[in-house]
Design an enzyme around this catalytic site. Structure first.
Site, PDB file in Angstrom:
ATOM      1  N   LYS A  66      43.529  74.717-124.691  1.00  0.00           N
ATOM      2  CA  LYS A  66      43.667  73.860-125.694  1.00  0.00           C
ATOM      3  C   LYS A  66      42.251  73.957-126.840  1.00  0.00           C
ATOM      4  CE  LYS A  66      47.507  70.993-124.308  1.00  0.00           C
ATOM      5  NZ  LYS A  66      47.848  69.546-124.045  1.00  0.00           N
ATOM      6  N   ARG A 152      37.856  55.746-114.722  1.00  0.00           N
ATOM      7  CA  ARG A 152      36.791  55.850-113.447  1.00  0.00           C
ATOM      8  C   ARG A 152      35.374  56.109-114.020  1.00  0.00           C
ATOM      9  NH1 ARG A 152      38.688  60.470-109.432  1.00  0.00           N
ATOM     10  NH2 ARG A 152      38.094  61.618-111.308  1.00  0.00           N
TER      11      ARG A 152
HETATM   12  P1  NDP Z   1      42.075  65.434-117.913  1.00  0.00           P
HETATM   13  O1  NDP Z   1      41.541  66.358-116.557  1.00  0.00           O
HETATM   14  O2  NDP Z   1      41.359  65.675-119.237  1.00  0.00           O
HETATM   15  O3  NDP Z   1      41.643  63.997-117.622  1.00  0.00           O
HETATM   16  C1  NDP Z   1      41.974  63.409-116.319  1.00  0.00           C
HETATM   17  C2  NDP Z   1      41.864  61.762-116.421  1.00  0.00           C
HETATM   18  O4  NDP Z   1      42.383  61.153-115.337  1.00  0.00           O
HETATM   19  C3  NDP Z   1      40.367  61.570-116.492  1.00  0.00           C
HETATM   20  O5  NDP Z   1      40.128  60.188-116.948  1.00  0.00           O
HETATM   21  C4  NDP Z   1      39.963  61.105-115.034  1.00  0.00           C
HETATM   22  O6  NDP Z   1      38.826  60.422-115.221  1.00  0.00           O
HETATM   23  C5  NDP Z   1      41.273  60.449-114.508  1.00  0.00           C
HETATM   24  N1  NDP Z   1      41.598  60.520-113.127  1.00  0.00           N
HETATM   25  C6  NDP Z   1      41.932  61.712-112.475  1.00  0.00           C
HETATM   26  N2  NDP Z   1      41.850  61.295-110.952  1.00  0.00           N
HETATM   27  C7  NDP Z   1      41.753  60.029-110.995  1.00  0.00           C
HETATM   28  C8  NDP Z   1      41.832  58.939-109.865  1.00  0.00           C
HETATM   29  N3  NDP Z   1      41.971  59.387-108.645  1.00  0.00           N
HETATM   30  N4  NDP Z   1      41.735  57.666-110.256  1.00  0.00           N
HETATM   31  C9  NDP Z   1      41.318  57.392-111.437  1.00  0.00           C
HETATM   32  N5  NDP Z   1      41.289  58.107-112.539  1.00  0.00           N
HETATM   33  C10 NDP Z   1      41.362  59.352-112.282  1.00  0.00           C
HETATM   34  O7  NDP Z   1      43.569  65.576-117.949  1.00  0.00           O
HETATM   35  P2  NDP Z   1      44.605  65.212-118.981  1.00  0.00           P
HETATM   36  O8  NDP Z   1      44.048  64.238-119.807  1.00  0.00           O
HETATM   37  O9  NDP Z   1      44.914  66.375-119.830  1.00  0.00           O
HETATM   38  O10 NDP Z   1      46.064  64.968-118.326  1.00  0.00           O
HETATM   39  C11 NDP Z   1      46.353  63.405-117.770  1.00  0.00           C
HETATM   40  C12 NDP Z   1      47.664  63.155-117.575  1.00  0.00           C
HETATM   41  O11 NDP Z   1      48.618  63.308-118.564  1.00  0.00           O
HETATM   42  C13 NDP Z   1      48.227  64.174-116.438  1.00  0.00           C
HETATM   43  O12 NDP Z   1      48.993  63.448-115.620  1.00  0.00           O
HETATM   44  C14 NDP Z   1      49.227  65.208-117.150  1.00  0.00           C
HETATM   45  O13 NDP Z   1      50.105  65.823-116.669  1.00  0.00           O
HETATM   46  C15 NDP Z   1      49.480  64.154-118.435  1.00  0.00           C
HETATM   47  N6  NDP Z   1      50.054  64.778-119.807  1.00  0.00           N
HETATM   48  C16 NDP Z   1      51.145  64.909-120.193  1.00  0.00           C
HETATM   49  C17 NDP Z   1      51.711  65.241-121.332  1.00  0.00           C
HETATM   50  C18 NDP Z   1      53.002  65.164-121.523  1.00  0.00           C
HETATM   51  O14 NDP Z   1      53.681  65.929-122.509  1.00  0.00           O
HETATM   52  N7  NDP Z   1      53.780  64.587-120.878  1.00  0.00           N
HETATM   53  C19 NDP Z   1      50.899  66.183-122.180  1.00  0.00           C
HETATM   54  C20 NDP Z   1      49.381  65.979-121.403  1.00  0.00           C
HETATM   55  C21 NDP Z   1      49.052  65.527-120.305  1.00  0.00           C
HETATM   56  P3  NDP Z   1      37.403  60.862-114.810  1.00  0.00           P
HETATM   57  O15 NDP Z   1      37.217  60.828-116.388  1.00  0.00           O
HETATM   58  O16 NDP Z   1      36.609  59.720-114.159  1.00  0.00           O
HETATM   59  O17 NDP Z   1      37.409  62.072-113.992  1.00  0.00           O
END
Ligand code: NDP
Length: 280
Positions: A66, A152
């Site tokens: 992206k 987090r």
């Molecule tokens: P990113 O990797 O950019 O961000 C992940 C986020 O999740 C960060 O804020 C991270 O925190 C947090 N995180 C990960 N593991 C944990 C945990 N164990 N406990 C607490 N926080 C956690 O991912 P995306 O933003 O791209 O995607 C996020 C979600 O959205 C996914 O599940 C994805 O499938 C979904 N999604 C759905 C779409 C749809 O069309 N339905 C479109 C795009 C995404 P930290 O910053 O601390 O690492």
């Protein structure tokens, strides 16, 4: 001549986008094909250039490209610029390629379809990654009373809040600061659900009538939605409608026709449930 579209990603096998766009094309009588293509790391520009050179009209872009698509686009929509990421590329009549981000508006349209009101509501978002960045502008345009972001890694929530505070009341909170607060809409934008995990949330976080949305989707309720159901949520939804909603917005950008999303959500939900039952 049949118009050519595709989704680029890596991995790409799991992608439901060809299926969704086939539904849309049939429904609206559009003469188009839509394929999926796995692109090797570092080869996005070359693959996208080849695609448009051979007459391709538009692309969807998924993980991990992206940001590459953001750089590739000659022009960006304001929401793509704010999101800092592009999930849709569209060839323009002057031969240039426009970059858009339809993820956020896909989620907002899904909430509208579900009958959820955002105006004047207290919204809490869990997570501060790419998906949350993509929803903030369309969400703030709905004029909620406030948007709180908990992550987090707290400083990422602060960065996001600082980057969007000109659009509305948006602030970063720590998990500890949630104690004693209540929200009307909770959105899980973390990828914790993928691993069956959930940030530790206070038991009384949901205001009466609260609605909970998980951006992740699955055949069975996610851990977050299970938590919501046992803590008094009035309504819950996963991100299948967001996925189909972002595709509908991309389709509209390409074809200037808005497909109906609800029949596609219903059909895909049924398929997911049947597949899941067959695997039990
Ligand atoms: P990113 O990797 O950019 O961000 C992940 C986020 O999740 C960060 O804020 C991270 O925190 C947090 N995180 C990960 N593991 C944990 C945990 N164990 N406990 C607490 N926080 C956690 O991912 P995306 O933003 O791209 O995607 C996020 C979600 O959205 C996914 O599940 C994805 O499938 C979904 N999604 C759905 C779409 C749809 O069309 N339905 C479109 C795009 C995404 P930290 O910053 O601390 O690492």
């Amino acid at each position: 001549m049949t118009d050519l579209y595709a989704v680029f990603g890596n991995p790409i096998n799991h992608s439901k986008s060809p299926h969704i766009h086939r539904h849309f094309a049939e429904q609206t009588g559009q003469d188009m094909t839509y394929t999926k293509q796995q692109v090797a790391p570092g080869e996005f520009d070359q693959a996208a250039t080849e695609f448009f050179d051979k007459g391709g009209k538009g692309l969807n872009i998924t993980v991990p490209f992206k940001l590459d698509a953001y750089s590739f686009a000659a022009r960006l929509t304001p929401r793509a610029r704010r999101a800092g990421a592009v999930n849709t590329l569209a060839l323009q009549t002057d031969g240039t390629v426009l970059g858009d981000n339809t993820d956020g508006i896909g989620m907002i349209h899904d909430m509208h379809n579900l009958g959820w009101e955002l105006r004047g509501k207290r919204v809490l978002i869990l997570g501060a990654g790419g998906a949350v960045r993509g929803i903030l502008q369309p969400l703030l345009e709905q004029e909620p009373q406030e948007v709180a972001i908990v992550n987090r890694t707290h400083h990422k929530a602060e960065q996001l809040a600082n980057g969007f505070h000109d659009l509305g009341d948006v602030r970063a909170l720590t998990l500890e600061a949630l104690a004693g607060q209540q929200f009307d809409i909770l959105i899980n934008g973390t990828s914790a659900s993928l691993h069956g995990e959930l940030p530790p949330l206070p038991d009384d976080l949901l205001a009466p009538g609260a609605c909970c949305y998980d951006m992740m989707y699955s055949a069975e309720p996610t851990v977050f939605l299970q938590w919501a159901q046992t803590h008094g949520a009035a309504a819950v939804a996963d991100g299948l409608g967001m996925l189909i909603g972002q595709a509908a917005e991309a389709f509209y950008l390409w074809r200037q026709i808005r497909p109906e999303v609800v029949p596609v959500i219903t059909a895909m939900r049924r398929q997911m449930t049947e597949k899941n039952q067959n695997h039990k």
